[in-house]
Design a protein around this motif. Structure first.
Motif, PDB file in Angstrom:
ATOM      1  N   LEU A 118       0.845  -1.202   0.000  1.00  0.00           N
ATOM      2  CA  LEU A 118       0.000   0.000   0.000  1.00  0.00           C
ATOM      3  C   LEU A 118       0.876   1.245   0.000  1.00  0.00           C
ATOM      4  N   LEU A 119       0.425   2.254  -0.747  1.00  0.00           N
ATOM      5  CA  LEU A 119       1.120   3.544  -0.763  1.00  0.00           C
ATOM      6  C   LEU A 119       0.109   4.603  -0.358  1.00  0.00           C
ATOM      7  N   GLU A 120       0.567   5.617   0.378  1.00  0.00           N
ATOM      8  CA  GLU A 120      -0.359   6.644   0.897  1.00  0.00           C
ATOM      9  C   GLU A 120       0.097   8.052   0.511  1.00  0.00           C
ATOM     10  N   PRO A 121       0.277   8.314  -0.766  1.00  0.00           N
ATOM     11  CA  PRO A 121       0.758   9.646  -1.140  1.00  0.00           C
ATOM     12  C   PRO A 121      -0.339  10.697  -1.024  1.00  0.00           C
ATOM     13  N   GLY A 122       0.010  11.853  -0.518  1.00  0.00           N
ATOM     14  CA  GLY A 122      -0.918  12.972  -0.479  1.00  0.00           C
ATOM     15  C   GLY A 122      -0.361  14.120  -1.306  1.00  0.00           C
ATOM     16  N   ARG A 123       0.696  14.723  -0.788  1.00  0.00           N
ATOM     17  CA  ARG A 123       1.311  15.887  -1.425  1.00  0.00           C
ATOM     18  C   ARG A 123       1.679  15.620  -2.889  1.00  0.00           C
ATOM     19  N   TYR A 124       2.271  14.450  -3.147  1.00  0.00           N
ATOM     20  CA  TYR A 124       2.703  14.134  -4.510  1.00  0.00           C
ATOM     21  C   TYR A 124       1.526  14.199  -5.484  1.00  0.00           C
TER      22      TYR A 124
END
Ligand SMILES: *Cc1c(COP(=O)(O)O)cnc(C)c1O
Length: 432
Positions: free
Chosen positions: A286-292
């Motif tokens: 799982l990946l949790e990118p926000g800003r990107y």
């Protein structure tokens, strides 16, 4: 990529002239590029294609329903940090079954809501929390899927307020004691141990700390898979973006003159370094990118109200304040400032402080910054404001929340109306 560029002498978002948006909708105004958000999601998704993976967008970075809806339609999951975010995701068409629930202070009401909606997993940050989730799940007669957040004690080399993976941070469970914490969690009657999670910080500009953390945690992951049959490992978010010299290349004029542009951490590099470490684990990643996902996809537009020449400084007083965009005040965050009317290559510049109207000395967007000369009434764009921008806006000084616009090609959709005074005082009452 992002979609902000000068065209015919004025700054555009995709095919839309930003000056016309400022004139029509007023300022301060947030404007997002749909194409950029989709491009970022798809690039990360395809860079991870060798892995069984799920991108859980960190909702807190920008939680407008229209943004969540875009990502839901792409098949994204969501990392949420409150019951409010879970309800937003659902309202926007997202699947609670693809939601992970992070945060150190989940309340009973939030846990009950998440259990009823059937979220994918709770990412628990303390043993006390796991015990409480177990209790609430027992009362509802269900089993709660749980992962523990490990604090790997690595240095993310980022601003101290957004560093989360060191032992002195409040986040996660110490690396040294997490195996015992898993043993106790697995013995609870109403909890199913489903994964392991970590998130070492935000705005990481090199892959080094990610690699260090994954390498450190990999043996733990193998142990948990073997012992409890966990199905996923979440490596968190934190992929950094470019805040300086971030305008798309190929522009004419003064942007081209800059040489020391910030180096982005590209998704291709991130994936090339991490996928080989993650693949042998044989788990869902799982990946949790926000800003990107949204940072470079947004700008905040503001208008110059006054110029004030002090004895040592020139102040450009604009109509946006720290209540509209708090990153400079809170994190010493840098935002490039671009005039909406393109300055000539040989146009005059001036050294200024760009400040807001709020009664705080911390209310500035730039200090001692050389920007193209502007006059009262001119509009400026604060670039890379799509993440942790509007979502952190407040009503401080009884200032109404700005409007938000989503641009799709030539079309501009109002995705949040500007707050009115009546909205602002809704719920307040004078006794008697
Ligand atoms: C804030 C947060 C993220 C997103 O961080 P970005 O730097 O925006 O990618 C991911 N996971 C957790 C647990 C978070 O708290």
């Amino acid at each position: 990529m992002h979609s902000f560029h000068y065209q015919d002498g004025s700054l555009h978002c995709e095919g839309v002239d930003l000056q016309s948006l400022a004139d029509q909708h007023g300022t301060p105004l947030y404007v997002y590029s749909q194409a950029t958000i989709l491009d970022h999601f798809r690039r990360l998704d395809s860079a991870m294609s060798e892995l069984d993976h799920l991108i859980c967008y960190a909702t807190k970075a920008n939680s407008n329903l229209a943004v969540l809806n875009l990502l839901a339609k792409e098949g994204a999951g969501f990392d949420i940090v409150s019951g409010g975010e879970l309800q937003r995701v659902e309202r926007a068409g997202g699947d609670p079954g693809k939601c992970t629930f992070a945060g150190v202070g989940k309340t009973r009401a939030e846990i009950e809501l998440a259990l009823r909606k059937g979220i994918y997993c709770f990412n628990a940050e303390s043993e006390a929390e796991v015990a409480f989730i177990d209790q609430v799940a027992g009362e509802l007669g269900v089993k709660a899927p749980v992962a523990l957040r490990v604090n790997p004690n690595v240095d993310a080399h980022t601003h101290k307020y957004i560093s989360t993976g060191k032992s002195e941070n409040k986040f996660g469970i110490d690396f040294e004691t997490i195996r015992e914490a898993y043993a106790r969690a697995a013995a609870l009657p109403n909890v199913t141990v489903r994964g392991l999670q970590m998130h070492i910080g935000s705005q990481l500009t090199s892959s080094g700390p990610f690699i260090e953390a994954v390498e450190k945690v990999a043996p733990l992951v193998a142990h948990l898979k073997e012992t409890y049959g966990i199905e996923f490992f979440s490596i968190g978010g934190g992929i950094g973006i470019v805040y300086q010299d971030s305008l798309a290349s190929g522009n004419t004029g003064w942007w081209d003159a800059k040489e020391d542009a910030e180096k982005p951490l590209t998704i291709e590099e991130y994936a090339a370094r991490l996928v080989p470490l993650l693949k042998p684990l044989g788990l869902r990643i799982l990946l949790e990118p926000g800003r990107y996902m949204v940072g470079n996809a947004g700008v905040m537009l503001t208008r110059v109200l006054y110029e004030k020449k002090g004895s040592v400084k020139t102040f450009k007083i604009v109509d946006a304040g720290m209540n509209d965009l708090i990153r400079p005040a809170l994190y010493q965050g840098h935002h490039d400032i671009a005039p909406l009317r393109e300055p000539g290559a040989d146009g005059a510049t001036e050294m200024v402080d760009v400040v807001g109207p709020v009664c705080e000395s911390g209310d500035f967007f730039a200090q001692n910054r050389e920007i193209p000369a502007t006059a009262e009434g001119d509009c400026l764009a604060l670039l890379s404001s799509g993440a942790y921008g509007f979502v952190m806006a407040s009503n401080y000084n009884s200032r109404a929340l700005p409007a938000e616009i989503l641009v799709d090609g030539e079309k501009a959709h109002v995705i949040r109306k500007r707050q009115t005074f009546e909205d602002l005082i809704a719920g307040e009452e004078i006794p008697g």
